[in-house]
Design a protein around this motif. Structure first.
Motif, PDB file in Angstrom:
ATOM      1  N   UNK A   8       0.885  -1.372  -0.174  1.00  0.00           N
ATOM      2  CA  UNK A   8       0.080  -0.112  -0.104  1.00  0.00           C
ATOM      3  C   UNK A   8       0.926   1.067   0.001  1.00  0.00           C
ATOM      4  N   UNK A   9       0.674   2.067  -0.789  1.00  0.00           N
ATOM      5  CA  UNK A   9       1.264   3.385  -0.899  1.00  0.00           C
ATOM      6  C   UNK A   9       0.025   4.595  -0.870  1.00  0.00           C
ATOM      7  N   UNK A  10       0.670   5.811  -0.840  1.00  0.00           N
ATOM      8  CA  UNK A  10      -0.390   7.041  -0.923  1.00  0.00           C
ATOM      9  C   UNK A  10      -0.607   7.522   0.335  1.00  0.00           C
ATOM     10  N   UNK A  11      -0.549   6.810   1.358  1.00  0.00           N
ATOM     11  CA  UNK A  11      -0.904   7.337   2.611  1.00  0.00           C
ATOM     12  C   UNK A  11       0.137   7.982   3.457  1.00  0.00           C
ATOM     13  N   UNK A  12      -0.343   8.909   4.217  1.00  0.00           N
ATOM     14  CA  UNK A  12       0.600   9.720   4.876  1.00  0.00           C
ATOM     15  C   UNK A  12      -0.042   9.785   6.440  1.00  0.00           C
ATOM     16  N   UNK A  13       0.897   9.904   7.601  1.00  0.00           N
ATOM     17  CA  UNK A  13       0.379  10.190   8.979  1.00  0.00           C
ATOM     18  C   UNK A  13       0.731  11.711   8.997  1.00  0.00           C
ATOM     19  N   UNK A  14      -0.288  12.457   9.674  1.00  0.00           N
ATOM     20  CA  UNK A  14       0.097  13.939  10.172  1.00  0.00           C
ATOM     21  C   UNK A  14       0.546  13.941  11.463  1.00  0.00           C
ATOM     22  N   UNK A  15       1.388  14.865  11.952  1.00  0.00           N
ATOM     23  CA  UNK A  15       1.885  14.956  13.136  1.00  0.00           C
ATOM     24  C   UNK A  15       0.556  15.638  13.969  1.00  0.00           C
ATOM     25  N   UNK A  16       0.886  15.336  15.235  1.00  0.00           N
ATOM     26  CA  UNK A  16      -0.017  16.223  16.078  1.00  0.00           C
ATOM     27  C   UNK A  16       0.422  16.590  17.513  1.00  0.00           C
ATOM     28  N   UNK A  17      -0.178  17.276  18.245  1.00  0.00           N
ATOM     29  CA  UNK A  17       0.165  17.790  19.497  1.00  0.00           C
ATOM     30  C   UNK A  17      -0.226  16.884  20.528  1.00  0.00           C
ATOM     31  N   UNK A  18       0.770  16.564  21.409  1.00  0.00           N
ATOM     32  CA  UNK A  18       0.501  15.576  22.539  1.00  0.00           C
ATOM     33  C   UNK A  18      -1.010  15.835  23.170  1.00  0.00           C
ATOM     34  N   UNK A  19      -1.682  14.804  22.926  1.00  0.00           N
ATOM     35  CA  UNK A  19      -2.938  14.884  23.779  1.00  0.00           C
ATOM     36  C   UNK A  19      -3.092  13.439  24.527  1.00  0.00           C
ATOM     37  N   UNK A  20      -2.276  12.671  24.844  1.00  0.00           N
ATOM     38  CA  UNK A  20      -2.209  11.432  25.411  1.00  0.00           C
ATOM     39  C   UNK A  20      -2.854  10.105  24.841  1.00  0.00           C
ATOM     40  N   UNK A  21      -3.006  10.386  23.640  1.00  0.00           N
ATOM     41  CA  UNK A  21      -3.733   9.107  22.936  1.00  0.00           C
ATOM     42  C   UNK A  21      -2.756   8.741  21.895  1.00  0.00           C
ATOM     43  N   UNK A  22      -3.220   7.658  21.043  1.00  0.00           N
ATOM     44  CA  UNK A  22      -2.160   7.173  20.087  1.00  0.00           C
ATOM     45  C   UNK A  22      -2.974   7.197  18.766  1.00  0.00           C
ATOM     46  N   UNK A  23      -4.045   8.075  18.717  1.00  0.00           N
ATOM     47  CA  UNK A  23      -4.786   8.084  17.402  1.00  0.00           C
ATOM     48  C   UNK A  23      -4.102   8.874  16.594  1.00  0.00           C
ATOM     49  N   UNK A  24      -3.883   8.263  15.338  1.00  0.00           N
ATOM     50  CA  UNK A  24      -3.102   9.173  14.376  1.00  0.00           C
ATOM     51  C   UNK A  24      -4.271   9.372  13.092  1.00  0.00           C
ATOM     52  N   UNK A  25      -4.004  10.529  12.522  1.00  0.00           N
ATOM     53  CA  UNK A  25      -4.513  10.896  11.390  1.00  0.00           C
ATOM     54  C   UNK A  25      -4.002  10.681  10.070  1.00  0.00           C
ATOM     55  N   UNK A  26      -4.640  10.191   9.097  1.00  0.00           N
ATOM     56  CA  UNK A  26      -4.193   9.856   7.961  1.00  0.00           C
ATOM     57  C   UNK A  26      -4.622  10.645   6.818  1.00  0.00           C
ATOM     58  N   UNK A  27      -3.838  10.849   5.738  1.00  0.00           N
ATOM     59  CA  UNK A  27      -4.263  11.543   4.683  1.00  0.00           C
ATOM     60  C   UNK A  27      -3.790  10.959   3.472  1.00  0.00           C
ATOM     61  N   UNK A  28      -4.506  11.240   2.202  1.00  0.00           N
ATOM     62  CA  UNK A  28      -3.918  10.459   0.902  1.00  0.00           C
ATOM     63  C   UNK A  28      -4.981   9.604   0.429  1.00  0.00           C
ATOM     64  N   UNK A  29      -4.481   8.976  -0.595  1.00  0.00           N
ATOM     65  CA  UNK A  29      -5.247   8.053  -1.486  1.00  0.00           C
ATOM     66  C   UNK A  29      -4.729   6.795  -1.496  1.00  0.00           C
ATOM     67  N   UNK A  30      -5.304   5.699  -1.083  1.00  0.00           N
ATOM     68  CA  UNK A  30      -4.552   4.408  -1.115  1.00  0.00           C
ATOM     69  C   UNK A  30      -4.489   4.054  -2.550  1.00  0.00           C
ATOM     70  N   UNK A  31      -3.298   3.433  -2.932  1.00  0.00           N
ATOM     71  CA  UNK A  31      -2.817   2.946  -3.966  1.00  0.00           C
ATOM     72  C   UNK A  31      -2.098   1.451  -3.836  1.00  0.00           C
ATOM     73  N   UNK A  32      -2.823   0.504  -4.600  1.00  0.00           N
ATOM     74  CA  UNK A  32      -2.187  -1.054  -4.559  1.00  0.00           C
ATOM     75  C   UNK A  32      -1.178  -0.950  -5.495  1.00  0.00           C
ATOM     76  N   UNK A  33       0.029  -1.608  -4.992  1.00  0.00           N
ATOM     77  CA  UNK A  33       0.907  -1.998  -5.966  1.00  0.00           C
ATOM     78  C   UNK A  33       1.386  -3.328  -6.019  1.00  0.00           C
TER      79      UNK A  33
END
Length: 104
Positions: A8-33
């Motif tokens: 899988x390519x095309x996804x990126x994680x965005x950084x965040x300010x500390x909030x005590x959780x492990x939830x990550x936001x993802x951006x981009x469009x999935x591509x299957x190689x």
């Protein structure tokens, strides 16, 4: 015959300010190689990102939830990607060309 692994390519994680959780936001469009033509395979499911740690600093983001659909999906497996990004403490963090982390 074993199933072919797709990456899988095309996804990126965005950084965040500390909030005590492990939830990550993802951006981009999935591509299957790796799909063999003329096979019909596409992604389904919702990609979910999770930081490996809730602490400040560089963290890996594991991605889960990506599944395969289509007439030929049974011939493949999907390798969930691992991404890198950072959790910051009200400072910006950037990666330089060597991918090392520095705070500014």
């Amino acid at each position: 015959i074993t199933a072919k692994a797709l990456t899988v390519t095309g996804l990126s994680a965005t950084g965040k300010t500390y909030d005590g959780t492990t939830t990550a936001s993802l951006t981009g469009t999935i591509a299957l190689n790796g799909i063999v033509s003329p096979d019909v395979v596409s992604d389904s499911g919702a990609a979910v990102g999770t930081f490996t740690s809730a602490n400040i600093g560089t963290n890996s983001v594991t991605v889960s939830g990506i599944t395969l659909t289509g007439a030929d999906a049974g011939n493949y497996t999907v390798t969930q990607p691992t991404l890198n990004y950072c959790i910051r403490n009200n400072s910006n963090c950037i990666f330089n060309a060597s991918k090392s982390l520095r705070y500014i």
